[in-house]
Design an enzyme around this catalytic site. Structure first.
Site, PDB file in Angstrom:
ATOM      1  N   GLU A   1     -14.837  21.049 -11.220  1.00 34.08           N
ATOM      2  CA  GLU A   1     -13.733  22.023 -11.234  1.00 34.08           C
ATOM      3  C   GLU A   1     -13.137  22.142 -12.644  1.00 34.08           C
ATOM      4  O   GLU A   1     -12.854  21.140 -13.299  1.00 34.08           O
ATOM      5  CB  GLU A   1     -12.645  21.563 -10.262  1.00 34.08           C
ATOM      6  CG  GLU A   1     -11.433  22.479 -10.209  1.00 34.08           C
ATOM      7  CD  GLU A   1     -10.336  21.926  -9.307  1.00 34.08           C
ATOM      8  OE1 GLU A   1      -9.391  22.677  -9.006  1.00 34.08           O
ATOM      9  OE2 GLU A   1     -10.430  20.741  -8.908  1.00 34.08           O
TER      10      GLU A   1
ATOM     11  N   LYS B   1     -11.409  30.276  -5.541  1.00 36.90           N
ATOM     12  CA  LYS B   1     -10.826  29.390  -4.534  1.00 36.90           C
ATOM     13  C   LYS B   1      -9.930  30.160  -3.582  1.00 36.90           C
ATOM     14  O   LYS B   1      -9.059  30.936  -3.994  1.00 36.90           O
ATOM     15  CB  LYS B   1     -10.029  28.285  -5.237  1.00 36.90           C
ATOM     16  CG  LYS B   1      -9.532  27.184  -4.310  1.00 36.90           C
ATOM     17  CD  LYS B   1      -8.841  26.084  -5.114  1.00 36.90           C
ATOM     18  CE  LYS B   1      -8.394  24.925  -4.232  1.00 36.90           C
ATOM     19  NZ  LYS B   1      -7.720  23.876  -5.015  1.00 36.90           N
TER      20      LYS B   1
ATOM     21  N   CYS C   1     -12.318  21.674  -4.759  1.00 36.13           N
ATOM     22  CA  CYS C   1     -11.383  20.565  -4.566  1.00 36.13           C
ATOM     23  C   CYS C   1     -10.843  20.501  -3.144  1.00 36.13           C
ATOM     24  O   CYS C   1     -11.568  20.257  -2.197  1.00 36.13           O
ATOM     25  CB  CYS C   1     -10.258  20.665  -5.600  1.00 36.13           C
ATOM     26  SG  CYS C   1      -9.291  19.140  -5.775  1.00 36.13           S
TER      27      CYS C   1
END
Length: 503
Positions: free
Chosen positions: A265, A323, A375
């Site tokens: 990330e 995301k 994540c």
């Protein structure tokens, strides 16, 4: 254990201690067998208490559990995030109390609908309520399913239930096991029945775990996962972009022949448009070797008003993912404007990242479709299941350096492993610091990088096709089953009351 205390103090203290001990069932400790025993003791501890007192016992257990199990949030908020320590402590305590409130809700409602110790209380209502309330916790207030009890079973026979009903199905099985132990304790004459039921439950789950719900759909491929181990404070410094590209390129040297290379990330702490020329140049060289590079970075809308936490593919692959499920108070701040000004004065981050579209085209590496998550997203099983199919393999990029050298990264990796089991897919996980590894469709870790070390780990994986029952219906399966059981139990309770009135 009919505890009608004049004062509830001893019960609350014992519940808090048991809650703290329950953390040993999760990573990195792995004592999965401890949780059914502790929950059985908790169920018995709440016997004979009214709704308010039972809720108090549940609250105490939750404070012990989440206090011992999520203390690392203080590191993320203050040690790395830079929040003033008093504010960070206040936020942590508030979160712990809110999370503990869900366990209080479970035992409080349990005392209301099934106050009498017996099979209905231990085998139906308490396991049922525990499951439904955990599911509720996974989406209320954006959702925080950390320490859901099913995660503790990643290496136990009960994991066989997960491809069908997901992690909350495993939670139900743990709570039912606890209920059987509590029933055995309260009704010793029922011991043969309780023990037989436990054997059937655990042996049945083990048998389900032998079923191959999905199947390989291609030849074995090689992946290299790169762990940069860059401190958060250095990651966003002025010279960080060049330093990051240099470090990740150096760590990847000698691995460019892999079919897939994954950087974590925001491995490149800059906007895609700023580094696109360099990535295109690298991608042209990689394409000649049929190699795909996946890397995390930032992207922005054309007018620069919206910022995304993204992943891009270059080389033999193509696509960009942003995301979808953001971290509250980490990536967006649901606070009034005056609070933002105050946060700015204290030098704290306060800007919002924009969530990506709910439905996005999968990133493709060669002929393999990748189910990407960034994540925190990998703690939401229902979200990941939406990508399967077309995804043949799961990819997660993370940066758990925020958690420091705590139990947080290992807990996170345990949750990520459950996504592989739920979907019947390999999981390839690249983290900045810990934990980086390859997880097989049955949840086994087949390769792992040493934590907090700048390194690269290379291993093999296979694309998979087919769907597990959980991938087909997500969390709806276990929730609908729980609601049906609740309805039947409610009807039985009403009929029982009518029968008593006729007498």
């Amino acid at each position: 254990m009919n505890l009608r205390y004049r004062t509830l103090g001893p019960a609350l203290a014992l519940a808090a201690i048991m809650g703290a001990i329950s953390v040993t069932a999760f990573a990195p400790f792995g004592a999965f067998w401890a949780l059914p025993l502790l929950l059985a003791a908790l169920f018995r501890l709440a016997d004979g208490l009214n709704m308010r007192r039972a809720a108090g016992v549940g609250l105490a257990f939750g404070i012990g559990q989440f206090g011992a199990g999520t203390y690392w949030i203080l590191i993320a908020l203050s040690g790395v995030g830079g929040a003033p320590l008093p504010l960070a402590l206040a936020l942590l305590v508030g979160l712990i109390v809110v999370l503990a409130g869900f366990i209080a809700l479970t035992l409080g409602v349990g005392a209301r609908v099934a106050p009498t110790p017996g099979a209905l209380r231990y085998l139906v209502w308490l396991p049922l309520l525990w499951t439904l309330v955990e599911w509720l916790r996974s989406w209320v207030f954006s959702g925080f399913p950390w320490l859901s009890i099913g995660y503790s079973q990643i290496a136990s026979p009960l994991v066989g239930i997960v491809p069908i009903f997901g992690v909350f199905g495993a939670s139900w099985a743990v709570a039912l096991s606890a209920g059987l132990l509590a029933w055995l304790s309260a009704r010793p004459k029922r011991a043969p029945t309780a023990i037989a039921a436990l054997i059937v439950l655990w042996a049945g789950a083990f048998g389900l775990g032998r079923i191959d719900w999905t199947h390989p759909s291609g030849k074995p491929l090689t992946v290299t996962l790169v762990q940069g181990n860059i401190a958060q404070q250095a990651k966003w410094s002025p010279q960080s972009v060049d330093d990051a590209i240099h470090r990740y390129s150096r760590l990847t040297h000698g691995h460019w022949q892999s079919d897939l290379v994954i950087w974590p990330e925001t491995a490149i702490p800059d906007y895609y448009r700023a580094v696109k020329p360099a990535l295109d140049n690298l991608g042209a060289r990689l394409a000649k070797h049929h190699t795909t590079l996946i890397t995390g970075l930032l992207s922005a809308s054309k007018n620069g008003q919206r910022i995304y936490n993204s992943v891009v593919a270059v080389g033999a692959g193509k696509g960009l993912y942003s995301k979808r499920h953001l971290v509250p108070f980490g990536e967006y701040f649901p606070v009034p404007e005056f609070v933002r000004h105050w946060m700015a004065e204290w030098g704290m981050p306060y800007s919002d990242i924009t969530p990506g579209a709910t439905h996005q085209k999968p990133i493709v590496a060669g002929h393999v479709a990748l189910g990407i998550s960034v994540c925190y997203e990998d703690i939401f099983g229902g979200l990941i299941a939406r990508d399967v199919p077309p995804a043949n393999v799961l990819v997660n990029v993370s940066d758990d350096a925020w958690f420091g050298r705590s139990i947080g990264p290992k807990q996170h990796f345990e949750m990520a492993r459950m996504r592989a089991v739920e979907t019947g897919r390999y999981l390839l996980r690249a983290d900045n610091s810990a934990v980086t590894g390859i997880v097989a469709p049955d949840g086994r870790v087949v390769a792992r990088a040493p934590d907090f070390t700048a390194t690269a780990v290379t291993g093999h994986f296979r694309p998979y096709a087919g769907m597990t029952p959980f991938a087909r219906w997500g969390n709806y399966g276990v929730v609908l089953l729980a609601l049906c059981v609740a309805g039947l139990a409610g009807m039985a309770r009403v009929l029982d009351r009518r029968r008593l009135r006729r007498r």
